[in-house]
Design a protein around this motif. Structure first.
Motif, PDB file in Angstrom:
ATOM      1  N   ILE C 207     -16.774  13.294 -14.412  1.00  0.00           N
ATOM      2  CA  ILE C 207     -17.849  12.402 -13.979  1.00  0.00           C
ATOM      3  C   ILE C 207     -17.257  11.060 -13.597  1.00  0.00           C
ATOM      4  CG2 ILE C 207     -19.630  13.540 -15.343  1.00  0.00           C
ATOM      5  CD1 ILE C 207     -19.655  11.332 -17.251  1.00  0.00           C
ATOM      6  N   GLU C 208     -17.910  10.503 -12.601  1.00  0.00           N
ATOM      7  CA  GLU C 208     -17.507   9.175 -12.163  1.00  0.00           C
ATOM      8  C   GLU C 208     -18.747   8.420 -11.734  1.00  0.00           C
ATOM      9  OE1 GLU C 208     -14.116   7.205  -9.376  1.00  0.00           O
ATOM     10  OE2 GLU C 208     -15.817   8.201  -8.495  1.00  0.00           O
ATOM     11  N   LYS C 209     -18.804   7.151 -12.094  1.00  0.00           N
ATOM     12  CA  LYS C 209     -19.960   6.314 -11.794  1.00  0.00           C
ATOM     13  C   LYS C 209     -21.254   7.004 -12.200  1.00  0.00           C
ATOM     14  CE  LYS C 209     -17.315   4.470  -8.046  1.00  0.00           C
ATOM     15  NZ  LYS C 209     -17.121   4.318  -6.612  1.00  0.00           N
ATOM     16  N   GLY C 210     -21.238   7.649 -13.325  1.00  0.00           N
ATOM     17  CA  GLY C 210     -22.457   8.206 -13.885  1.00  0.00           C
ATOM     18  C   GLY C 210     -22.957   9.471 -13.237  1.00  0.00           C
ATOM     19  N   GLY C 211     -22.163  10.075 -12.378  1.00  0.00           N
ATOM     20  CA  GLY C 211     -22.600  11.324 -11.746  1.00  0.00           C
ATOM     21  C   GLY C 211     -21.496  12.369 -11.829  1.00  0.00           C
ATOM     22  N   LEU C 212     -21.895  13.659 -11.687  1.00  0.00           N
ATOM     23  CA  LEU C 212     -20.925  14.740 -11.784  1.00  0.00           C
ATOM     24  C   LEU C 212     -20.150  14.855 -10.464  1.00  0.00           C
ATOM     25  CD1 LEU C 212     -20.265  16.943 -13.923  1.00  0.00           C
ATOM     26  CD2 LEU C 212     -21.675  18.493 -12.583  1.00  0.00           C
ATOM     27  N   ARG C 213     -18.819  14.951 -10.538  1.00  0.00           N
ATOM     28  CA  ARG C 213     -18.012  15.071  -9.319  1.00  0.00           C
ATOM     29  C   ARG C 213     -17.348  16.439  -9.215  1.00  0.00           C
ATOM     30  NH1 ARG C 213     -20.757  11.645  -8.471  1.00  0.00           N
ATOM     31  NH2 ARG C 213     -20.382   9.404  -8.273  1.00  0.00           N
ATOM     32  N   PHE C 214     -17.138  17.078 -10.357  1.00  0.00           N
ATOM     33  CA  PHE C 214     -16.492  18.381 -10.348  1.00  0.00           C
ATOM     34  C   PHE C 214     -16.930  19.162 -11.577  1.00  0.00           C
ATOM     35  CE2 PHE C 214     -13.163  20.982 -12.277  1.00  0.00           C
ATOM     36  CZ  PHE C 214     -12.863  21.878 -11.253  1.00  0.00           C
ATOM     37  N   SER C 215     -17.105  20.469 -11.393  1.00  0.00           N
ATOM     38  CA  SER C 215     -17.385  21.352 -12.513  1.00  0.00           C
ATOM     39  C   SER C 215     -16.653  22.644 -12.259  1.00  0.00           C
ATOM     40  CB  SER C 215     -18.897  21.628 -12.587  1.00  0.00           C
ATOM     41  OG  SER C 215     -19.402  21.166 -13.791  1.00  0.00           O
ATOM     42  N   GLY C 216     -15.886  23.115 -13.225  1.00  0.00           N
ATOM     43  CA  GLY C 216     -15.167  24.365 -13.005  1.00  0.00           C
ATOM     44  C   GLY C 216     -14.386  24.733 -14.244  1.00  0.00           C
ATOM     45  N   THR C 217     -13.518  25.698 -14.100  1.00  0.00           N
ATOM     46  CA  THR C 217     -12.717  26.064 -15.257  1.00  0.00           C
ATOM     47  C   THR C 217     -11.580  25.065 -15.405  1.00  0.00           C
ATOM     48  OG1 THR C 217     -11.209  27.430 -14.012  1.00  0.00           O
ATOM     49  CG2 THR C 217     -13.185  28.500 -14.865  1.00  0.00           C
ATOM     50  N   ALA C 218     -11.056  25.020 -16.617  1.00  0.00           N
ATOM     51  CA  ALA C 218      -9.942  24.109 -16.871  1.00  0.00           C
ATOM     52  C   ALA C 218      -8.768  24.480 -15.982  1.00  0.00           C
ATOM     53  CB  ALA C 218      -9.551  24.181 -18.346  1.00  0.00           C
ATOM     54  N   ARG C 219      -8.598  25.784 -15.760  1.00  0.00           N
ATOM     55  CA  ARG C 219      -7.480  26.223 -14.940  1.00  0.00           C
ATOM     56  C   ARG C 219      -7.617  25.713 -13.503  1.00  0.00           C
ATOM     57  NH1 ARG C 219      -4.439  31.537 -15.936  1.00  0.00           N
ATOM     58  NH2 ARG C 219      -5.178  30.790 -17.916  1.00  0.00           N
ATOM     59  N   GLN C 220      -8.864  25.802 -12.984  1.00  0.00           N
ATOM     60  CA  GLN C 220      -9.085  25.297 -11.628  1.00  0.00           C
ATOM     61  C   GLN C 220      -8.682  23.832 -11.511  1.00  0.00           C
ATOM     62  OE1 GLN C 220     -13.226  26.258 -11.302  1.00  0.00           O
ATOM     63  NE2 GLN C 220     -12.872  27.952  -9.904  1.00  0.00           N
ATOM     64  N   LEU C 221      -9.097  23.068 -12.494  1.00  0.00           N
ATOM     65  CA  LEU C 221      -8.791  21.642 -12.443  1.00  0.00           C
ATOM     66  C   LEU C 221      -7.284  21.409 -12.573  1.00  0.00           C
ATOM     67  CD1 LEU C 221      -9.916  18.813 -12.196  1.00  0.00           C
ATOM     68  CD2 LEU C 221     -10.117  18.729 -14.671  1.00  0.00           C
ATOM     69  N   GLN C 222      -6.659  22.269 -13.401  1.00  0.00           N
ATOM     70  CA  GLN C 222      -5.211  22.194 -13.588  1.00  0.00           C
ATOM     71  C   GLN C 222      -4.517  22.295 -12.232  1.00  0.00           C
ATOM     72  OE1 GLN C 222      -3.124  21.047 -15.968  1.00  0.00           O
ATOM     73  NE2 GLN C 222      -3.702  22.610 -17.465  1.00  0.00           N
ATOM     74  N   GLU C 223      -5.087  23.131 -11.364  1.00  0.00           N
ATOM     75  CA  GLU C 223      -4.448  23.356 -10.068  1.00  0.00           C
ATOM     76  C   GLU C 223      -4.842  22.322  -9.008  1.00  0.00           C
ATOM     77  OE1 GLU C 223      -5.798  27.313  -9.589  1.00  0.00           O
ATOM     78  OE2 GLU C 223      -4.330  28.101 -11.037  1.00  0.00           O
ATOM     79  N   ARG C 224      -5.875  21.553  -9.295  1.00  0.00           N
ATOM     80  CA  ARG C 224      -6.345  20.617  -8.280  1.00  0.00           C
ATOM     81  C   ARG C 224      -5.783  19.227  -8.523  1.00  0.00           C
ATOM     82  NH1 ARG C 224     -11.271  21.858  -5.744  1.00  0.00           N
ATOM     83  NH2 ARG C 224     -10.966  19.874  -4.693  1.00  0.00           N
ATOM     84  N   ALA C 225      -4.555  19.019  -8.162  1.00  0.00           N
ATOM     85  CA  ALA C 225      -3.937  17.707  -8.339  1.00  0.00           C
ATOM     86  C   ALA C 225      -4.697  16.648  -7.544  1.00  0.00           C
ATOM     87  CB  ALA C 225      -2.482  17.765  -7.891  1.00  0.00           C
ATOM     88  N   ASP C 226      -5.305  17.072  -6.433  1.00  0.00           N
ATOM     89  CA  ASP C 226      -6.030  16.100  -5.605  1.00  0.00           C
ATOM     90  C   ASP C 226      -7.206  15.487  -6.366  1.00  0.00           C
ATOM     91  OD1 ASP C 226      -7.108  18.707  -5.576  1.00  0.00           O
ATOM     92  OD2 ASP C 226      -8.383  18.168  -3.876  1.00  0.00           O
ATOM     93  N   LEU C 227      -7.937  16.365  -7.091  1.00  0.00           N
ATOM     94  CA  LEU C 227      -9.087  15.869  -7.857  1.00  0.00           C
ATOM     95  C   LEU C 227      -8.635  14.925  -8.948  1.00  0.00           C
ATOM     96  CD1 LEU C 227     -11.258  19.062  -8.331  1.00  0.00           C
ATOM     97  CD2 LEU C 227     -11.886  16.973  -7.107  1.00  0.00           C
ATOM     98  N   ARG C 228      -7.569  15.318  -9.634  1.00  0.00           N
ATOM     99  CA  ARG C 228      -7.085  14.479 -10.723  1.00  0.00           C
ATOM    100  C   ARG C 228      -6.669  13.117 -10.195  1.00  0.00           C
ATOM    101  NH1 ARG C 228      -4.154  18.913 -12.270  1.00  0.00           N
ATOM    102  NH2 ARG C 228      -2.162  17.827 -12.179  1.00  0.00           N
ATOM    103  N   ALA C 229      -6.024  13.142  -9.046  1.00  0.00           N
ATOM    104  CA  ALA C 229      -5.574  11.879  -8.470  1.00  0.00           C
ATOM    105  C   ALA C 229      -6.763  11.017  -8.073  1.00  0.00           C
ATOM    106  CB  ALA C 229      -4.685  12.151  -7.254  1.00  0.00           C
ATOM    107  N   GLU C 230      -7.794  11.681  -7.524  1.00  0.00           N
ATOM    108  CA  GLU C 230      -8.917  10.896  -7.019  1.00  0.00           C
ATOM    109  C   GLU C 230      -9.765  10.290  -8.134  1.00  0.00           C
ATOM    110  OE1 GLU C 230     -11.352  12.921  -4.247  1.00  0.00           O
ATOM    111  OE2 GLU C 230     -12.654  11.183  -3.914  1.00  0.00           O
ATOM    112  N   TYR C 231     -10.004  11.071  -9.174  1.00  0.00           N
ATOM    113  CA  TYR C 231     -10.973  10.615 -10.176  1.00  0.00           C
ATOM    114  C   TYR C 231     -10.365  10.143 -11.488  1.00  0.00           C
ATOM    115  CZ  TYR C 231     -14.362  12.674  -7.049  1.00  0.00           C
ATOM    116  OH  TYR C 231     -15.115  12.960  -5.957  1.00  0.00           O
ATOM    117  N   LEU C 232      -9.144  10.562 -11.768  1.00  0.00           N
ATOM    118  CA  LEU C 232      -8.605  10.246 -13.089  1.00  0.00           C
ATOM    119  C   LEU C 232      -7.429   9.291 -13.030  1.00  0.00           C
ATOM    120  CD1 LEU C 232      -8.785  13.870 -14.498  1.00  0.00           C
ATOM    121  CD2 LEU C 232     -10.479  12.057 -14.644  1.00  0.00           C
ATOM    122  N   ALA C 233      -6.575   9.501 -12.030  1.00  0.00           N
ATOM    123  CA  ALA C 233      -5.406   8.628 -11.937  1.00  0.00           C
ATOM    124  C   ALA C 233      -5.795   7.360 -11.189  1.00  0.00           C
ATOM    125  CB  ALA C 233      -4.287   9.350 -11.217  1.00  0.00           C
ATOM    126  N   LEU C 234      -4.813   6.585 -10.838  1.00  0.00           N
ATOM    127  CA  LEU C 234      -5.107   5.356 -10.116  1.00  0.00           C
ATOM    128  C   LEU C 234      -5.151   5.591  -8.618  1.00  0.00           C
ATOM    129  CD1 LEU C 234      -3.048   2.767 -12.095  1.00  0.00           C
ATOM    130  CD2 LEU C 234      -5.513   2.977 -11.898  1.00  0.00           C
TER     131      LEU C 234
END
Lengths: 248, 626, 234
Positions: C207-234
């Motif tokens: 979640i970011e800014k109070g809304g859901l941005r992604f929902s999936g399995t942990a494995r999917q997120l593990q593979e999505r470096a783009d999502l991690r970079a966009e919402y979690l990293a700087l």
């Protein structure tokens, strides 16, 4: 020209170090974001800069004046304004009255038992509200405003002190995403127009990377990296701080 | 030496009783965060019920140990049930209301209980029987000491031990302690707070009732015990630390012994004056509290209170004068100005009272409303104004016109010194300190026989000849009170008044724009004190005599009720509240014996029906519309 | 569905934090909410517990609507909550803290006892009589989780359990969470520590800014470096 110079300030609460030898500088007209996880020491730093707290050691200079031992009113007179994480306005006042209060306080006109406060500084207040796009709301009670508008009122109050440096603690927290961008664009426009320096903390990275000239990254009271947005984004220490991998 | 020991034992005796009452109060506050003014009423009910229960159990008029002890226990249990009833019917509905509103609710209960007691038991003091088997005295160092008092000395620590066991070895006690430390987290663990609150109230009331009932062989049941006891209990709880039972015990010992010590030392000479300490017990007690509050703001064993979720007190804008309100104001003043033409003497006297109390209420409102500081001891300034004026007139021989100005002047000086300490605290603690200062003032006046006339007060305080007529004095009061109210109103709308509201709305923001919050609040005390003093001075000359009643806690409470009833959110509210209250007191009291009960009922109904305040209610409705 | 959060909005006073947020949790599932600080993770959990007022939407738990219930009723319905600040009762002993949380489940045998807690978290066992306020951060976190487990919840909300803990303690926590899943308990974590979170979870939400941005399995997120970079990293 250097507006703000922080030299090695430290602060601890009952043994826990909240700020550890923090130093940085802010130039005239510069907009700097201070980021970091919760508990990194951002609010402590702001409270010290604005005279609500005293640093255990180190010094702060606004222009040439050392403010380390000054109280808030004295720091305000040097031109340092502040907004809070949770917008703090006077909720039993109208929008205009809030700004008038700030103007009256700035001009030392509060020890007056006779005049009608509602009539004083009204024109200046309206001018400020107009700059912030809030003139239409001037007669409304602060308690019925949307949160975004409340933040604008707070900004107007800070600007009423005619600051050269504005400290903003999470200016966009609690706002809807669209409101956030609008507010920050407004802050940047006003800063450029008034040649105002801004130091702000923020969790919303879109805001930070879009608007900050430089970024300071704090973790556990220490400045772990600083530089332009591109430099900070590329810094592995910053990525570690944000992804939590540094813990193992 | 022996008298010293006896005084020490006396101190222990009173400490026991103090502890029982204060422990209940502290327990209730710790968990519900309600400052229960009705706690003294529970003590009083305990004494009266014990009197009747013992009488009822004494078959054929024979007092047996069973009748005596059974009666006392029965009284305490009944009071516990009353406490539970009060919680269920009144307080449960106002836990989320603003603090002052909760206070008003407990005031309602105080008024109601007072009249119930008067109705059921009558106004006479009722003397209970001695305890069978404990009626004698034992010899201690050559002097007799009552056996029953020795018994009470043991009861205090015994109750402390039982309470400790209850809190530390039962699940209920564990949940009480958990909820006292973190109410919200306790709820998140599934702890049912309703049950916990009701049972705590019952236990607290039981303890107060027991403390009262056990007094029956020592002092008569009197209908003003509620106020005297609640003040003592507040002092003990504040000194010990809100919510701390061991703290309450320690503080009860401290206060009990300090009082006894004063009596034991007796007269002392200092700087050529003879100071009679026994007469100053209340002063010393209040000084102890003030000292503790200043050096240990959370009491001896208390800690800073966790901040509860904001009750969300709605504060509307203050409306500036419109043509309509200005017209209404002029009309009211005009109507008052022509009243003497057709009003009788009696109505004029009542109108003078109403005008004076309107100013008193307006000055209290200035502190509580715009400045946001609840004062439980505003009668101090009113009474000091009255006494200063009367003394200037009687003792210093100043003309009446000057004396009337001496009143507010002295009140201002008192406000300056009291206020300096008070603004260092906030909320309930600030309110308690104002109460302490008021009690100090009261006891100095009450006990300084030679100068102030002591409990008899002063007589012969009459206006100058040109003002001695009812009508001319009415005009003087109309002019001064009306003018003062207008000035207060003007100040509220001045930059100074705005700054006070700013400090109340958001001290953090006020400081951030450069307002020295505590200095403004200090000056608010000065303004409020001065105008209350003026009201007091006018009061003294309107009655021709004054007694310490004018600065007793009852007077402060009346002021609070006036302000809260009319509405602390508006400027005109307190004036209306004062008029209604004074009118009820003067007129209705003549026709209805139990007008206080009526008022109490009205207050309770209002509080339960509008848990956010009447004006707050209107305000939130407007807000919904917008 | 164990817990179903349906387009809720919530915030503090006039400040809004959550906007139209949806989230679901199945029985026996470990799910994590990720996001930067200030994104609304804690507020989501607090809103479920009715500790933050809801301004729109519905919350369903085990087939019943709970968003009009008070905090203690939600807890009694089987929702366990461990706050970010831990909020143990500092003046109570460790055993007393556990007792304060004890609650028998409706219609089934209690699965948690002090003995079992001490077996699973042996570090707590010797501390039984200690005042909880004197415990270390890691011990307090263990105690906070244990206290909530004593209520025999069917669903557990854990707010940033790994924050400020030493790696060994985080590992212990991970083992504990896996044990709970083995017993059919649903766990919803709010985390910033991505590695810990993805190591223990079945599903992940960002979640970011109070809304859901992604929902999936942990494995999917593990593979999505783009999502991690966009919402979690700087």
């Amino acid at each position: 020209m250097t507006i703000l110079r922080v030299e090695g300030i430290s602060k601890s609460y009952s043994g826990a170090l909240a700020l550890d030898n923090l130093s940085f500088e802010l130039q005239a007209g510069e907009i700097i974001a201070m980021i970091g996880p919760n508990g990194a020491g951002k609010t402590t730093c702001f409270n010290i800069l604005h005279g609500q707290l005293r640093a255990d050691s180190g010094q702060v200079f606004v222009g040439d004046a050392c403010t380390s031992r000054m109280d808030t009113p004295a720091i305000l007179r040097l031109g340092v304004g502040r907004t809070f994480q949770i917008a703090a306005t006077f909720h039993s006042f109208t929008v205009a009255e809030n700004v008038q209060m700030a103007l009256l306080a700035r001009r030392g006109l509060l020890w007056n038992l006779h005049s009608q406060a509602g009539d004083l500084c009204r024109k200046e207040a309206d001018q400020l509200l107009e700059q912030l796009g809030m003139l239409a709301h001037a007669a409304r009670a602060c308690s019925v405003l949307s949160y975004g508008d409340l933040k604008r009122v707070e900004l107007a109050m800070a600007l009423a002190g005619d600051p050269i440096l504005l400290l903003m603690d999470e200016p966009t927290a609690g706002m809807a995403p669209r409101e956030r961008l609008q507010l920050m664009a407004l802050v940047v426009r006003l800063a450029r127009e008034r040649k105002l320096s801004v130091l702000f903390t923020e969790h919303d990275m879109d805001i930070v990377f879009a608007h900050a000239d430089r970024i300071l990254l704090l973790e556990q009271g220490r400045l772990i990296c600083q530089g332009t947005p591109a430099m900070v984004r590329a810094d592995p220490r910053a990525q570690r701080a944000y992804l939590g991998d540094n813990r193992d | 030496m022996s008298s010293f020991v006896l005084q020490f034992l006396n101190g222990l005796t009173s400490a026991s009783t103090l502890f029982m009452v204060a422990a209940g109060l502290s327990l209730i506050f710790g968990i519900t965060r309600v400052l229960n003014f009705a706690h003294g009423s529970m003590y009083m009910l305990g004494i009266y019920l014990a009197y009747s229960a013992i009488g009822a159990f004494s078959v054929g008029g024979v007092l047996t140990p069973v009748a005596f002890w059974g009666g006392i226990l029965c009284a305490a249990v009944l009071v516990g049930m009353v406490g539970a009833l009060v919680e269920l019917t009144v307080l449960r509905r106002v836990y989320r209301s603003p603090e002052l509103f909760q206070l008003l609710a407990t005031f309602g209960v105080v008024l109601l209980t007072k009249d119930l007691v008067l109705w059921f038991w009558g106004p006479e003091d009722l003397l209970g029987p001695r305890a069978p088997g404990l009626g004698g005295a034992v010899e201690i160092l050559g002097s007799p000491f009552p056996e029953y008092d020795l018994f009470l000395i043991v009861v205090g620590p015994l109750i402390l031990g039982l309470l400790w066991l209850l809190l530390h070895s039962t699940r209920w006690g564990l949940l009480i302690r958990a909820a006292t430390q973190d109410r919200e987290m306790a709820a998140a663990l599934g702890i049912n707070q309703k049950l916990l609150f009701t049972s705590t109230f019952a236990l607290g009331a039981f303890l107060a009732g027991l403390g009262g009932a056990l007094q029956i062989p020592r002092e008569p049941a009197q209908h003003f015990l509620d106020f005297t006891v609640i003040v003592d209990a507040f002092v003990v709880v504040v000194v010990g630390g809100m919510g701390s039972i061991p703290g309450a015990f320690l503080a009860a010992l401290l206060i009990g012994e300090v009082k006894a010590l004063c009596i034991g030392i007796g007269e002392i000479g200092a700087f050529g004056f003879g100071i009679s300490l026994p007469k100053l017990t209340l002063v010393v007690e209040s000084l102890v509290m003030a000292a503790v509050l200043i050096f240990r703001p959370w009491g001896l064993m208390g800690r800073a209170l966790a901040v509860l979720p904001d009750a969300g007190e709605a504060r509307p804008l203050l409306a500036r004068n419109t043509a309509a309100t200005r017209m209404a104001g002029v009309a009211i003043v005009a109507a008052l100005a022509i009243t003497p033409a057709f009003a009788n003497q009696y109505s004029l006297v009542l109108l003078v009272d109403i005008l004076i109390f309107a100013l008193f209420a307006a000055s209290l409102h200035f502190l509580m409303g715009p400045s946001g500081m609840a004062s439980f001891g505003h009668a101090a300034y009113f009474g000091l104004g009255a006494y200063a004026a009367a003394l200037a007139f009687k003792q210093a021989g100043l003309p009446m016109e000057i004396s009337i100005l001496v009143g507010p002047l002295v009140a201002v000086l008192a406000a300056l010194s009291f206020g300096w300490f008070c603004v260092r605290l906030s909320g309930v603690y600030l309110a308690m300190l104002t109460l302490a200062f008021a009690q100090i003032t009261w006891s100095v006046i009450y006990q300084w026989d030679g100068f102030t006339g002591g409990s008899n007060g002063l007589v012969g305080v009459w206006p100058a000849p040109w003002l001695s007529g009812r009508i001319s004095y009415f005009y003087l009061v109309l002019l001064l009170c009306g003018g003062a109210v207008l000035i207060l109103r003007r100040i509220i709308f001045s930059p100074f008044g705005y700054a006070l509201r700013a400090c109340r709305d958001s001290p953090m923001r006020a400081a951030a724009i450069g307002i020295n919050v505590s200095r403004f609040q200090w000056m608010a005390f000065l303004v409020a004190g001065g105008f209350a003093g003026l009201a007091g001075a006018l009061f003294a000359f309107s009655k021709g005599s004054i007694s310490p009643e004018v600065l007793a806690i009852g007077q402060s409470v009346d002021g609070l009720v006036m302000v809260l009833l009319g509405g602390v959110q508006t400027i005109s509210g307190p004036l209306v509240g004062a008029a209604v209250f004074t009118w009820l007191q003067e007129l209705v009291a003549r026709h209805i014996d139990y007008w206080r009960a009526l008022l109490g009922m009205i207050i309770i109904v209002i509080v339960v029906a509008f848990p956010h305040g009447i004006v707050g209610q209107l305000f939130s409705r407007n807000r919904a519309k917008e | 569905m164990m817990l179903s959060i349906r387009s809720i909005s919530a915030g503090y006073g006039p400040a809004r934090v959550l906007f139209d947020l949806n989230l679901e949790l199945r029985a026996g599932e470990i799910s994590v909410i990720l996001g930067r600080n200030g994104a609304g993770k804690s507020t989501t959990l607090k809103t479920v517990m009715a500790m933050v007022p809801l301004s729109g939407g519905q919350i369903w738990f085990s087939g019943k609507r709970i968003d009009q219930r008070s905090t203690w009723e939600i807890a009694r319905a089987g929702m366990g909550y461990v706050p970010e600040e831990r909020r143990i009762f500092p003046d109570l002993s460790v055993l007393e803290n556990l007792e304060a949380g004890r609650r028998l489940p409706h219609g089934r045998a209690p699965s948690w006892s002090v003995a079992r807690i001490f077996k699973l978290l042996p570090a707590l066992a010797p501390l039984g009589e200690r005042r909880a306020g004197t415990l270390s951060g890691g011990e307090q976190q263990m105690l906070a989780v244990a206290r909530t487990l004593m209520g025999n919840p069917s669903c557990l909300l854990l707010d940033e359990p790994s924050e400020g803990l030493a790696p060994a303690v985080v590992e212990l926590l991970a083992t504990l969470v896996r044990t709970l899943r083995g017993e059919g308990m649903a766990v919803l974590l709010a985390e910033q520590n991505v590695r810990f979170a993805l190591a223990v979870s079945d599903t992940a939400h960002i979640i970011e800014k109070g809304g859901l941005r992604f929902s999936g399995t942990a494995r999917q997120l593990q593979e999505r470096a783009d999502l991690r970079a966009e919402y979690l990293a700087l």
